[in-house]
Design a protein around this motif. Sequence first.
Motif, PDB file in Angstrom:
ATOM      1  N   UNK A  37      16.385 -37.912  17.668  1.00  0.00           N
ATOM      2  CA  UNK A  37      15.133 -37.369  17.146  1.00  0.00           C
ATOM      3  C   UNK A  37      15.243 -35.861  16.980  1.00  0.00           C
ATOM      4  N   UNK A  38      14.669 -35.333  15.932  1.00  0.00           N
ATOM      5  CA  UNK A  38      14.783 -33.905  15.659  1.00  0.00           C
ATOM      6  C   UNK A  38      13.574 -33.102  16.112  1.00  0.00           C
ATOM      7  N   UNK A  39      12.550 -33.778  16.612  1.00  0.00           N
ATOM      8  CA  UNK A  39      11.375 -33.079  17.112  1.00  0.00           C
ATOM      9  C   UNK A  39      11.165 -33.302  18.600  1.00  0.00           C
ATOM     10  N   UNK A  42      17.656 -35.039  -0.451  1.00  0.00           N
ATOM     11  CA  UNK A  42      17.843 -36.071   0.562  1.00  0.00           C
ATOM     12  C   UNK A  42      17.129 -35.689   1.833  1.00  0.00           C
ATOM     13  N   UNK A  43      17.443 -36.374   2.915  1.00  0.00           N
ATOM     14  CA  UNK A  43      16.834 -36.104   4.215  1.00  0.00           C
ATOM     15  C   UNK A  43      17.926 -35.785   5.223  1.00  0.00           C
ATOM     16  N   UNK A  44      17.518 -35.353   6.406  1.00  0.00           N
ATOM     17  CA  UNK A  44      18.484 -35.048   7.452  1.00  0.00           C
ATOM     18  C   UNK A  44      18.986 -36.294   8.165  1.00  0.00           C
ATOM     19  N   UNK A  93      11.686 -40.446   9.415  1.00  0.00           N
ATOM     20  CA  UNK A  93      11.731 -39.001   9.266  1.00  0.00           C
ATOM     21  C   UNK A  93      12.072 -38.324  10.588  1.00  0.00           C
ATOM     22  N   UNK A  94      12.530 -37.067  10.474  1.00  0.00           N
ATOM     23  CA  UNK A  94      12.861 -36.260  11.655  1.00  0.00           C
ATOM     24  C   UNK A  94      13.834 -36.986  12.578  1.00  0.00           C
ATOM     25  N   UNK A  95      14.870 -37.533  11.978  1.00  0.00           N
ATOM     26  CA  UNK A  95      15.891 -38.264  12.725  1.00  0.00           C
ATOM     27  C   UNK A  95      17.212 -38.100  11.997  1.00  0.00           C
ATOM     28  N   UNK A  96      18.310 -38.014  12.758  1.00  0.00           N
ATOM     29  CA  UNK A  96      19.636 -38.021  12.156  1.00  0.00           C
ATOM     30  C   UNK A  96      20.495 -39.029  12.886  1.00  0.00           C
ATOM     31  N   UNK A 153      11.144 -30.613   6.241  1.00  0.00           N
ATOM     32  CA  UNK A 153      12.390 -30.727   6.992  1.00  0.00           C
ATOM     33  C   UNK A 153      12.228 -30.266   8.415  1.00  0.00           C
ATOM     34  N   UNK A 154      12.989 -30.896   9.312  1.00  0.00           N
ATOM     35  CA  UNK A 154      12.888 -30.527  10.730  1.00  0.00           C
ATOM     36  C   UNK A 154      13.456 -29.148  10.939  1.00  0.00           C
TER      37      UNK A 154
END
Length: 400
Positions: free
Chosen positions: A323-325, A218-220, A303-306, A399-400
């Motif tokens: 945002x994770x970045x 899965x993704x974050x 992507x790069x989001x939770x 993954x972030x």
Amino acid sequence: MTRSTRDDGRPSSAELGRLLVEKGALTPDWGPAFAAVPRTGFLPEVMWPHDRDTGRATAVSRTDDPDAWHAYADSDVPIVTQWDDGEHQGAEPGVVFTSSSSMPGLVFSMLADLDVRPGQRVLEIGAGTGWNAALLAHRLGAENVVTVEVDPAVARSAREALRRAGYGEVEVVTGDGLLGHPPRAPYARVIATVGLRGGLMTWVRQTTPGGVILVPWGTYYGFSEATARLVVAEDGRSASGRFTQPVNFMRLRSQRFAYPRHSAYVPAGAASGASTSTTRITEAELLPDSTAVVEFALGLRVRDCTHVADRKREGRRPVWFYGLTDRSWAVVVFRDDRGTATVHQSGPRRLWDEVEAAYRWWEDRGRPGFPRFGLTVSAAGEDAWLDSPLNLVAPAAGPA
């Protein structure tokens, strides 16, 4: 519930076997292993089964209440076997469950997807109680099964349970499953019983061409994940395949996720400087339930989001996106008495705009379910796709 009983009056696994057959989880080729390797031989003295009525995990002691203990062991429910990485003491549930025995229906449906053949060597990531490894050992021979467990105490318990059950030749390795186990490679099959968010290429390199890797992925963005059934290419440099079913496993410990600290994104007064808009996407559409494909699909596109959904209070429910970045953030506020929701967002990315666009993308393609999505793993990264490996869902990203 009514259960068949053994000579000593305790519940047997016969009813569970019939249930799993009726559900299509237990296939004929796995029937002998189910009968020969009872789950009861791999569960601890005190365990915490998931109670369907309360939605909670409650302690059950084999000594204090053997009938209840056996009834849960022979039920299609997940059972927590460790809390808080082993730091927890006592019968009350801990804070975070960190090892478990998966529900038998899921165990056997994943084994069916793995499609093992006699004589094949299998690598399992996440030994847990050892039951899954024992089932594989019964089919393939204990000498053909390697299982990796990161927690030394859990690995020790699995090793002892396997020995008691007559499968002591199964190799139980204590270590990080993400690294696989090169000394016994190559493997014809790899199965993970932990959730992954990236880093699968190591397993591809340890798997024979044409071999199968079955992994919850899965993704974050959220908790939603599904099992990807990947077939390794003939040149051994990639693996690709479709997702088979939604699952929800504990994540690999090296990929555990710490949620962003809200105040680092939205300090006091920050909301006043955010842009404001509205959306007609509803709470029910965005947050249907934890196994719904929509969360999975949104994570593939954004992507790069939770995201974190607050509890509903007085008909009002905020859902936050981080945002994770960078420090981009957004919040959509749903109200039961309004047909539209208010959106605030700030930062280099307009996260809600990305989420809404992803939802419309999924909707425009007929709300595809898990089996229409797939994953390709190569040295360049992990690419999710829809219907065909040529139709990428989003650019490759780690993954972030």
